[in-house]
Design an enzyme around this catalytic site. Structure first.
Site, PDB file in Angstrom:
ATOM      1  N   LYS A  31       0.863  -1.185   0.000  1.00  9.25           N
ATOM      2  CA  LYS A  31       0.000   0.000   0.000  1.00  9.25           C
ATOM      3  C   LYS A  31       0.899   1.235   0.000  1.00  9.25           C
ATOM      4  O   LYS A  31       1.455   1.629   1.020  1.00  9.25           O
ATOM      5  CB  LYS A  31      -0.901   0.053   1.245  1.00  9.25           C
ATOM      6  CG  LYS A  31      -1.914   1.174   1.120  1.00  9.25           C
ATOM      7  CD  LYS A  31      -2.446   1.651   2.439  1.00  9.25           C
ATOM      8  CE  LYS A  31      -1.976   3.004   2.868  1.00  9.25           C
ATOM      9  NZ  LYS A  31      -2.018   4.109   1.943  1.00  9.25           N
ATOM     10  N   GLY A  68       6.332   5.211   8.469  1.00 11.09           N
ATOM     11  CA  GLY A  68       5.451   6.372   8.539  1.00 11.09           C
ATOM     12  C   GLY A  68       5.613   7.084   9.863  1.00 11.09           C
ATOM     13  O   GLY A  68       6.641   6.936  10.550  1.00 11.09           O
ATOM     14  N   GLY A 118       2.164   4.670  13.531  1.00  9.74           N
ATOM     15  CA  GLY A 118       2.929   3.458  13.819  1.00  9.74           C
ATOM     16  C   GLY A 118       2.434   2.753  15.080  1.00  9.74           C
ATOM     17  O   GLY A 118       2.338   1.525  15.120  1.00  9.74           O
ATOM     18  N   GLU A 167       9.256   1.585  11.029  1.00 11.33           N
ATOM     19  CA  GLU A 167      10.275   2.617  10.761  1.00 11.33           C
ATOM     20  C   GLU A 167       9.532   3.941  10.867  1.00 11.33           C
ATOM     21  O   GLU A 167       8.713   4.259  10.001  1.00 11.33           O
ATOM     22  CB  GLU A 167      10.837   2.472   9.338  1.00 11.33           C
ATOM     23  CG  GLU A 167      11.285   1.080   8.939  1.00 11.33           C
ATOM     24  CD  GLU A 167      12.543   0.632   9.646  1.00 11.33           C
ATOM     25  OE1 GLU A 167      13.285   1.485  10.147  1.00 11.33           O
ATOM     26  OE2 GLU A 167      12.749  -0.588   9.718  1.00 11.33           O
ATOM     27  N   CYS A 186      12.964  11.618   7.323  1.00 10.77           N
ATOM     28  CA  CYS A 186      12.761  11.192   8.712  1.00 10.77           C
ATOM     29  C   CYS A 186      13.994  11.373   9.586  1.00 10.77           C
ATOM     30  O   CYS A 186      13.901  11.737  10.743  1.00 10.77           O
ATOM     31  CB  CYS A 186      12.343   9.724   8.728  1.00 10.77           C
ATOM     32  SG  CYS A 186      13.445   8.685   7.762  1.00 10.77           S
ATOM     33  N   GLU A 219       8.566  16.817  15.312  1.00  6.75           N
ATOM     34  CA  GLU A 219       8.969  16.641  13.912  1.00  6.75           C
ATOM     35  C   GLU A 219       8.137  17.574  13.030  1.00  6.75           C
ATOM     36  O   GLU A 219       6.914  17.460  13.005  1.00  6.75           O
ATOM     37  CB  GLU A 219       8.739  15.181  13.509  1.00  6.75           C
ATOM     38  CG  GLU A 219       9.228  14.865  12.117  1.00  6.75           C
ATOM     39  CD  GLU A 219       8.943  13.425  11.700  1.00  6.75           C
ATOM     40  OE1 GLU A 219       7.822  12.925  11.941  1.00  6.75           O
ATOM     41  OE2 GLU A 219       9.849  12.798  11.110  1.00  6.75           O
TER      42      GLU A 219
END
Ligand code: NAD
Length: 493
Positions: A186, A239, A244, A261, A295, A395
Site C-alpha cells: 500500500k 510512517g 505506527g 520505521e 525522517c 517533527e
C-alpha cells in the site's frame, strides 16, 4: 503534460492507472479513483484507482497462491528475476526519476542522482545476498540431531509514507521478495506513481503473477484490511510515530510480526574545532534535501558558543542561495513540500514556535515561484530559543531547523537525548576520538560523524523508541528478518 517528461512517463500518466493485482491491471472493486496532484503546481498529474477491503482481499489471496511457487524457486532463480528487474529499472531510470520528482515535488537532481540509482543498487545487493545466505544452521547439542531451518513467511504487507516512495519500496520489499515471500503493497495515497511504474517493469521482465501486488488507497480503507487479513503473515510499516503505534496495536491483536520505521527529530552537534564549512554544507543540505521531508534529517542544530555566530552567518548565506522551484526542473535545488496540508503544517509550526518565544535566525516560510503559483513552496527557516520550544521538540517535516548554543559536551549530549525520538544524529569535530565518544552516547539507531544522512548497503539503518522497532533496513539482518525460524530436532538413542 509537462514537457520535461519522457515519452514513457507521458504515456504512463495519460490514462487512469488501475491497481496491480495478480499480474494484471484492474480497476478497484468500487470503481472509485483518486487524483494525484503535482505539488509544484497544484494541478492534477494522474488518476489512480482507489482501493478498499475487497481489493485488498483479492491481492492477499492472490499473493498467498503465488507464494507456493515463488518460495519453491531456488534463491538463485529468484535472484535472476531480481537482477533482470534491476537491469530494467536501470534502463528506465530517467523516467523513474522524473515520475518521482513530479509526484513528490523533490528536486530531479536528487531523484536522478541518488534515489533511483541507490534504490536499484538495493535490488542487486539483496539478489546477491539471497544466493549466498544461510538458510539454516546445525545446533551442537548433546544426544540430539537438531537444527534451525529458515523459511519465508508467506504474504508480507507493506505500508509506506510519501517522502521516498521508490527507495522505501526497494529497501523494504526487495529483501522480502529475495527471501521467497510474496508482497502486497500500500503506497502512500499522495505519491503512488513510481510504485505503480515498478509494477509495469516487473511485469515486463516476467516476475510471476501474484508475487507483487499493489493496492492504492487511504490508510483505513486499504492499510487496515491489509493488516487484519488472516493470510497476511507480517507487516512492515514506514510512517509517522502516531500511526505506527496504531499499526503495532493492530498487529498485536492478530498477532503477527510488525516492523516499524517511524519519525525522527535528529540532532547535529557542532563542536568549535569542527570544519565549519563542511558542517554548513551538511546541515543546510539536511534541511533542503527533499525539502526537509526526511525522517532522519538534522533539525536540531546544537552549535558550540565559540563558533555560533560564524556558523549562523555562513549557513544563512548558504540557505538564502538555495534555488527553489518545481521538482521536475533540473535547475531546482529544493522543490515544494508534498501537499497543501504539509505546507499548512510547516507554516503552523513556524507560527507556534514564534508564539512560544522562538526568535528567527533566518526568516523563511511561504514563498511563490514565478509561473508556478499553485505550488506548495516553503523557503527554509531557522529558529533559535529554548529547547522547550515546540519546534525543538516535534517533527516538522519541512525545510526548518532549531538552533541552540552549547558550552560543554555533556550539555550537548543531554540536549540530543532529551526527546523520545531515536532515529539519527550527527557530531562534527576534528577530534575523532571525541566524535566516537559522543556518537556512542547518542540514544538512537544511527550516529554519523562529520556528515548527516549517511546510507550504504551493509550499514544497518533503523530507529529505536518513538522512531521504530524491528530491525531497520539495508543490512543482511533485514533479509534474515523476512525468514521465519523453525527448529527441527531428533533425539538420538
Ligand atoms: P503517516 O503515518 O501519516 O502515513 C504512512 C502510511 O500509513 C500511509 O500510507 C497512510 O495511508 C497509512 N496509514 C495511515 N493511517 C493508517 C491506518 N489507520 N491503518 C493503516 N494504514 C494507515 O506518515 P506520512 O505522513 O505518510 O509520512 C511521514 C512520516 O513518515 C514522518 O513521520 C517520517 O519521519 C516517517 N518516515 C520514517 C522513515 C524511517 O525510515 N524511519 C522513512 C520515511 C518516513
Amino acid at each position: 503534460m509537462n514537457d520535461l517528461l519522457s515519452s514513457q512517463a507521458k504515456e504512463f500518466l495519460s490514462q487512469p492507472i488501475p491497481q496491480f493485482i495478480n499480474g494484471t491491471w484492474i480497476n478497484s472493486e468500487s470503481g472509485k479513483t483518486t487524483d494525484v496532484i503535482d505539488p509544484s503546481s497544484g494541478s492534477k498529474i494522474a488518476t489512480v484507482s482507489s482501493g478498499n477491503a475487497q481489493d485488498v482481499n483479492l491481492a492477499v489471496v492472490t499473493a498467498d497462491k503465488a507464494f507456493k511457487s515463488w518460495s519453491a524457486l531456488s534463491p538463485a532463480e529468484r535472484a535472476q528475476y531480481l537482477n533482470r528487474l534491476a537491469d530494467k529499472l536501470e534502463s528506465e531510470s530517467e523516467t523513474l526519476a522524473q515520475l518521482e520528482a513530479l509526484d513528490v515535488g523533490k528536486a530531479f537532481v536528487n531523484a536522478d542522482g541518488f534515489d533511483i540509482p541507490f534504490g536499484i543498487e538495493c535490488v542487486r545487493y539483496y539478489a546477491d545476498l539471497a544466493v549466498n545466505a544461510d538458510y539454516g544452521k546445525t545446533l551442537d547439542l548433546k544426544d540430539m540431531d537438531a537444527r534451525v531451518h529458515r523459511a519465508p513467511y508467506g504474504v508480507c504487507g507493506f505500508i509506506f509514507p510519501w517522502n521516498f516512495p521508490f527507495d522505501l519500496l526497494m529497501w523494504n520489499v526487495i529483501p522480502a521478495l529475495a527471501a521467497g515471500n510474496t508482497v502486497v503493497i500500500k503506497p502512500a495515497e499522495l505519491t503512488p506513481l513510481t510504485t505503480l511504474y515498478v509494477c509495469k517493469l516487473a511485469e515486463e521482465v516476467g516476475i510471476p503473477a501474484g508475487v507483487i501486488n499493489v493496492v492504492v488507497g487511504a490508510g483505513r480503507a486499504v492499510g487496515t484490511p491489509l493488516i487484519e487479513h488472516p493470510k497476511t503473515r507480517r507487516i512492515s510499516f514506514t510512517g509517522s510515530s502516531g500511526v505506527g503505534k496504531q499499526i503495532a496495536s493492530m498487529c498485536g491483536q492478530r498477532p503477527i510480526p510488525c516492523k516499524l520505521e517511524l519519525g525522527g527529530k535528529g540532532a547535529a552537534v557542532v563542536f568549535d574545532d569542527a570544519d565549519i564549512d563542511n558542517a554548513v554544507e551538511q546541515l543546510a543540505g539536511a534541511i533542503t534535501l527533499n525539502t526537509g521531508q526526511v525522517c532522519c534529517t538534522a533539525t536540531r542544530w546544537l552549535i558550540h558558543e565559540n563558533i555560533y555566530d560564524q556558523f549562523v552567518e555562513k549557513v544563512t548565506t548558504k540557505l538564502k542561495s538555495t534555488v527553489i522551484g518545481p521538482g521536475i526542473d533540473p535547475k531546482t535545488e529544493m522543490g515544494p513540500v508534498v501537499s497543501q496540508a504539509q505546507q499548512d503544517t510547516v507554516l503552523e509550526y513556524l507560527d507556534k514556535g514564534l508564539t512560544e518565544g522562538a526568535v528567527e535566525v533566518l526568516a523563511g516560510g511561504k514563498v511563490s515561484v514565478d509561473g508556478h503559483d499553485g505550488g506548495y513552496y516553503v523557503a527554509p527557516y531557522l529558529l533559535t530559543g529554548s529547547p522547550n520550544n515546540i519546534c525543538f521538540k516535534e517533527e516538522i517535516f519541512g525545510p526548518a531547523a532549531f538552533l541552540v548554543k552549547f558550552k560543554t559536551e555533556s550539555e550537548a549530549l543531554d540536549l540530543v537525548n532529551s526527546l523520545e525520538y531515536g532515529l539519527a544524529n550527527s557530531v562534527f569535530s576534528r577530534d575523532i576520538e571525541r566524535c566516537n565518544r559522543v556518537a556512542e552516547q547518542m540514544i538512537a539507531g544511527n550516529s554519523w560523524i562529520n556528515a548527516h544522512n549517511v546510507f550504504a548497503y551493509g550499514l544497518p539503518y533503523g530507529g529505536i523508541n518513538m522512531s521504530g522497532v524491528g530491525g531497520g533496513v539495508n543490512s543482511p539482518e533485514t533479509f534474515y528478518d523476512y525468514l521465519r525460524e523453525l527448529t527441527i530436532a531428533r533425539p538420538l538413542g
